[in-house]
Design a protein around this motif. Structure first.
Motif, mmCIF file in Angstrom:
data_model
loop_
_atom_site.group_PDB
_atom_site.id
_atom_site.type_symbol
_atom_site.label_atom_id
_atom_site.label_comp_id
_atom_site.label_asym_id
_atom_site.label_seq_id
_atom_site.Cartn_x
_atom_site.Cartn_y
_atom_site.Cartn_z
ATOM 1 N N VAL A 152 -7.629 0.522 0.689
ATOM 2 C CA VAL A 152 -7.397 -0.831 0.201
ATOM 3 C C VAL A 152 -8.004 -1.825 1.184
ATOM 4 C CG1 VAL A 152 -5.637 -2.546 -0.370
ATOM 5 C CG2 VAL A 152 -5.283 -0.145 -0.989
ATOM 6 N N ARG A 203 -8.109 -5.435 2.819
ATOM 7 C CA ARG A 203 -7.145 -6.514 3.015
ATOM 8 C C ARG A 203 -7.841 -7.735 3.604
ATOM 9 N NH1 ARG A 203 -1.944 -3.928 5.961
ATOM 10 N NH2 ARG A 203 -3.505 -2.725 7.099
ATOM 11 N N GLU A 245 0.830 -1.207 0.000
ATOM 12 C CA GLU A 245 0.000 0.000 0.000
ATOM 13 C C GLU A 245 0.866 1.260 0.000
ATOM 14 O OE1 GLU A 245 -3.118 -0.017 2.960
ATOM 15 O OE2 GLU A 245 -3.247 -2.194 2.891
#
Length: 484
Positions: A445, A447, A395
Motif C-alpha cells: 500500500v 501512503r 492496512e
C-alpha cells in the motif's frame, strides 16, 4: 372369476421381501434389531430420507432423499463456483439480486432443517425402541438426538449468518449514490473516522483520509489529510466554493462557530445552518450521505485535486467489534501509548493519574479494544503520529479480509459492519470492489501523509504542492526504455 395362482418366481421373491432385515425385521431377534437401529441412525445422518425408503414411508423417504440430493448438488455447484468463478459467487451474495438469493438460501436452510427433524423423529419411530437391547434402547435415541442437535445448530448458525448478511447489506447500502465509472483510472473513497457517542450534532471527524484504488490492478494509495489542515480549498462547482472562494474560513459565534480546519467543514455546511445543509446539498440524504460529508468531500477534492464520488464513515465506537470479528490484527508498536484520557475539565496532566492501561512497544496481536486505543491515543504523541497509526491499522485490517476469514466469521463481521459503517457506495459495485481488494492484498500500500516531515507546512500548506504529490503517486512517470 378365479384368480391366477402366483407364478413360481413371485413365490420365491415374496419370502425374501417379507423377511428383509431392514423393512421386515424379526422383532424377537434383539441383536438383529440393535444392528438395524444403528444402520437406520447412520443412514438418517449420512443420507437423510434413505432410512424411510428402506424401512418406512417410501413417499416421505423419496421426498427427503430428493431434498438431500438437491442440497448436495447446490453445495457442489457453489464449491465449483467458489473455486473457479469467485466473481459469480460475490455477485450473487452482494449484487442486485443479493436480497432474493440470500432470502432463498435462508428459507432452504430452515426448510431442510425442519424436514430433517421430521425424518429423525420418524427414524426413531422405525427403531421400535421397545424391542431393542437395553443399552441400544437408550444409546440409539440419545446418539440420534445429539447428532441432530450438533448439525442442526450448524444449520441454524448458517441461516443466522445469511440473515445477518442480508440485513447488513440492506442497512449499510440501503441508500447509495449513483454508480459511476472510475475517475482517471481510480476509484477514490473518502474515509472518515469519528466517535459518534457524544451525539452527531457535535461530532467532528478525527480521522480523514482518501483511499484511491486502481480500477485495473487494485493497487491502493491512502492519502492522510490532517484534521486541522487550515483553509482547505473547495473543488470547482462545489456550493461551498461559492461561500468560500479563497478557501475555508473560521467563524466566531457564541452559539455555533468553527475554526478554519478540515474537520470543521461539517459545522459550517450542516451543523450551524438553520436548514442543516439541505439548501447546499439537497440530494445528500437521498444518496445515503449528509451535507457535512458532501462538503468534506468537496474540500478533500480541492486539497488533493482528484474526484471523490464516494465516502465511508467509520464509527470508532463500533471499530473494536469489527477487529474482534476478524480475529484481531497484528501491529508493530514503536512507542509506549496510554489507554484512556483525562476526564474533561479535570486538568490532570500526569498521564499516570488517568491512564487505564498501556500499549507496550513491540510485535502485538491486538484485540478490538487495544486496536481502538492504538488508533485514538494522542496525549503523549502528535496528531501526525496518530495519523500514521491509523493508516497502519487500515492496512492490518485489509490483511485480515481474506475470503476464508470473512466466511468463517460471516455473521459477526456483518453485525459489526452494520454498527460500524455508513457509506454511499452503490451495492452493484461491491463485486468489483471485492475483486479489487483481493488484488490489493498482494501489493504494498502506498501512503501519502500531508505532514511537515513531507514538506507540507502545517500552518500554511502549499496546496499546489499537495496536488502535485498526489498526482505523481497515482500516475508515476513511465520509465523510459533505452533504445536498442
Amino acid at each position: 372369476m378365479t384368480l391366477a395362482a402366483p407364478r413360481a418366481s413371485e413365490r420365491s421373491v415374496r419370502p425374501l421381501i417379507e423377511t428383509h432385515p431392514i423393512r421386515h425385521p424379526d422383532p424377537q431377534d434383539a441383536d438383529a434389531m440393535g444392528r438395524r437401529a444403528w444402520w437406520l441412525i447412520v443412514l438418517n445422518v449420512l443420507i437423510p430420507g434413505s432410512a424411510q425408503v428402506l424401512a418406512g414411508s417410501r413417499r416421505l423417504g423419496r421426498f427427503g432423499l430428493g431434498a438431500t440430493l438437491f442440497g448436495w448438488a447446490v453445495i457442489i455447484i457453489a464449491a465449483g463456483l467458489a473455486l473457479f468463478s469467485r466473481q459469480s459467487v460475490i455477485w450473487l451474495v452482494s449484487g442486485p439480486l443479493s436480497w432474493f438469493v440470500l432470502t432463498l438460501v435462508q428459507v432452504l436452510l430452515v426448510g431442510y432443517l425442519v424436514l430433517w427433524i421430521v425424518l429423525t423423529l420418524d427414524t426413531l419411530r422405525l427403531l421400535r425402541v421397545i424391542k431393542l437391547p437395553v443399552i441400544t434402547r437408550w444409546a440409539a435415541p440419545i446418539a440420534s438426538v445429539l447428532v441432530l442437535a450438533l448439525i442442526g445448530s450448524g444449520v441454524v448458525f448458517a441461516a443466522g449468518a445469511v440473515a445477518s448478511g442480508r440485513g447488513a447489506l440492506g442497512t449499510v447500502f440501503g441508500n447509495s449514490g449513483p454508480s459511476l465509472p472510475p475517475s482517471d483510472g481510480y476509484y477514490n473513497i473518502l474515509l472518515l473516522g469519528a466517535d459518534s457517542g457524544d451525539g452527531r450534532d457535535s461530532m467532528r471527524f478525527d480521522s480523514i483520509s482518501v483511499v484511491s484504488v486502481n480500477a485495473t490492478t487494485g493497487a491502493m494509495t491512502i492519502t492522510g489529510i490532517p484534521r486541522e489542515m487550515p483553509h482547505p480549498p473547495f473543488s470547482e462547482g462545489s456550493p461551498m466554493r461559492a461561500l468560500y472562494p479563497d478557501g475555508f474560513e473560521s467563524h466566531s459565534d457564541k452559539t455555533c462557530g468553527w475554526n478554519p480546519w478540515m474537520n470543521q467543514v461539517r459545522n459550517a455546511a450542516e451543523v450551524c445552518r438553520e436548514d442543516h445543509g439541505a439548501g447546499l446539498y439537497p440530494d445528500a440524504a437521498l444518496h445515503g450521505s449528509a451535507p457535512g460529508i458532501e462538503a468534506t468531500k468537496d474540500a478533500a477534492e480541492g486539497v488533493l485535486g482528484i474526484e471523490i464520488p464516494y465516502y465511508a464513515f467509520v464509527d470508532m465506537n463500533g471499530f473494536a467489534d469489527l477487529v474482534d470479528a476478524l480475529g484481531g490484527v497484528d501491529i508493530t508498536v514503536t512507542e509506549r501509548l496510554p489507554k484512556g484520557g483525562p476526564p474533561p475539565g479535570s486538568g490532570a496532566h500526569d498521564v499516570d493519574d488517568w491512564a487505564i492501561g498501556w500499549i507496550e512497544p513491540g510485535e502485538q496481536h491486538m484485540d478490538g479494544d487495544t486496536a481502538q486505543w492504538y488508533a485514538r491515543s494522542r496525549y503523549t504523541t502528535s496528531d501526525y503520529d496518530r495519523m500514521k497509526r491509523q493508516r497502519q491499522l487500515q492496512e492490518a485490517i485489509l490483511a485480515q479480509f481474506t475470503p476464508e476469514n470473512v466466511l468463517a466469521n460471516f455473521g459477526a463481521v456483518m453485525d459489526a459492519s452494520t454498527a460500524l459503517a455508513s457509506t454511499d457506495l452503490p451495492q452493484d459495485k461491491l463485486p468489483e470492489f471485492f475483486d479489487l481488494m483481493m488484488k490489493a492484498k498482494a501489493q504494498p500500500v502506498t501512503r501519502i501523509e500531508l505532514t511537515p516531515e513531507n514538506g507540507i507546512d502545517e500552518k500554511d500548506p502549499d496546496y499546489e504542492l499537495v496536488r502535485e504529490m498526489v498526482h505523481d503517486a497515482l500516475h508515476p512517470p513511465k520509465k523510459e526504455t533505452p533504445e536498442s
